[in-house]
Design an enzyme around this catalytic site. Structure first.
Site, PDB file in Angstrom:
ATOM      1  N   GLY A  46      44.125  15.923 -48.904  1.00 37.46           N
ATOM      2  CA  GLY A  46      44.326  14.972 -49.984  1.00 37.46           C
ATOM      3  C   GLY A  46      44.768  15.692 -51.245  1.00 37.46           C
ATOM      4  O   GLY A  46      44.444  16.864 -51.439  1.00 37.46           O
ATOM      5  N   LEU A  93      41.458  21.609 -53.199  1.00 39.30           N
ATOM      6  CA  LEU A  93      42.521  22.601 -53.382  1.00 39.30           C
ATOM      7  C   LEU A  93      42.494  23.215 -54.782  1.00 39.30           C
ATOM      8  O   LEU A  93      43.005  24.312 -54.978  1.00 39.30           O
ATOM      9  CB  LEU A  93      43.900  21.968 -53.116  1.00 39.30           C
ATOM     10  CG  LEU A  93      44.137  21.510 -51.672  1.00 39.30           C
ATOM     11  CD1 LEU A  93      45.480  20.794 -51.556  1.00 39.30           C
ATOM     12  CD2 LEU A  93      44.054  22.674 -50.699  1.00 39.30           C
ATOM     13  N   GLU A 135      39.602  11.839 -54.490  1.00 39.65           N
ATOM     14  CA  GLU A 135      40.919  11.847 -55.147  1.00 39.65           C
ATOM     15  C   GLU A 135      40.958  10.891 -56.339  1.00 39.65           C
ATOM     16  O   GLU A 135      41.581  11.186 -57.360  1.00 39.65           O
ATOM     17  CB  GLU A 135      42.036  11.506 -54.157  1.00 39.65           C
ATOM     18  CG  GLU A 135      42.135  12.420 -52.931  1.00 39.65           C
ATOM     19  CD  GLU A 135      42.187  13.900 -53.250  1.00 39.65           C
ATOM     20  OE1 GLU A 135      42.618  14.280 -54.357  1.00 39.65           O
ATOM     21  OE2 GLU A 135      41.771  14.702 -52.387  1.00 39.65           O
TER      22      GLU A 135
END
Ligand code: NI
Length: 168
Positions: A46, A93, A135
């Site tokens: 994501g 990330l 997200e």
């Protein structure tokens, strides 16, 4: 398509609240393509536009095992959640190498638009529900480590800043 650099915690820009998308145009579709490229290359499941320093409410997700089921969410909103909560391990990330347990509602109902401006609603559970909530938090300027204790947050901040110094 292009891979874009990903902001890393504790970069202050990760705490920007993203604006709603108003125009479903080619520039938006280019952004979605770049985000998909960036996510798959990382690799990740994501990515929120916030993470590439674009402060628009755009998310790409692919939780499939085959990495060929891209899901795009523009202006996503959680319009329902069930009472049950579940703890699962999350990574990001923007927080490389850190995995921590976070508790969230197990099921959510999300309303969003696709990249052509078509509205849809989706019931999500399991990994997709976790990913969507993670997200959407990014779009609101929230990184998952903010659910952890101050002590843990400070340790993570120190560790990531050290990595950046060592890489320089
Ligand atoms: Ni993340």
């Amino acid at each position: 398509m292009a891979v874009r650099p990903i902001l890393r915690f504790p970069d202050e820009r990760l705490h920007t609240v993203a604006r709603r998308v108003e125009h479903f145009d080619d520039a938006l579709r280019q952004l979605v393509a770049d985000m998909a490229d960036t996510m798959y290359r990382a690799p990740g499941i994501g990515l929120a536009a916030t993470q590439i320093d674009v402060h628009l409410r755009v998310i790409v997700i692919d939780v499939s095992e085959t990495h060929d089921r891209l899901q795009v969410f523009i202006n996503p909103e959680i319009i329902g959640e069930d009472g049950e909560r579940r703890v699962s391990e999350e990574g990001c990330l923007s927080v490389p190498g850190i995995y921590e347990e976070v508790e969230r509602p197990e099921r959510v109902r999300v309303r969003a638009f696709d990249e052509h401006g078509k509205p849809f609603t989706l019931e999500a559970s399991g990994l997709l529900a976790v990913c969507l909530q993670h997200e959407i938090d990014h779009l609101n300027g929230r990184v998952f480590v903010q659910y952890l204790s101050r002590l843990k947050q400070n340790r993570i901040r120190t560790r990531l800043l050290k990595q950046v110094r060592e890489a320089a």
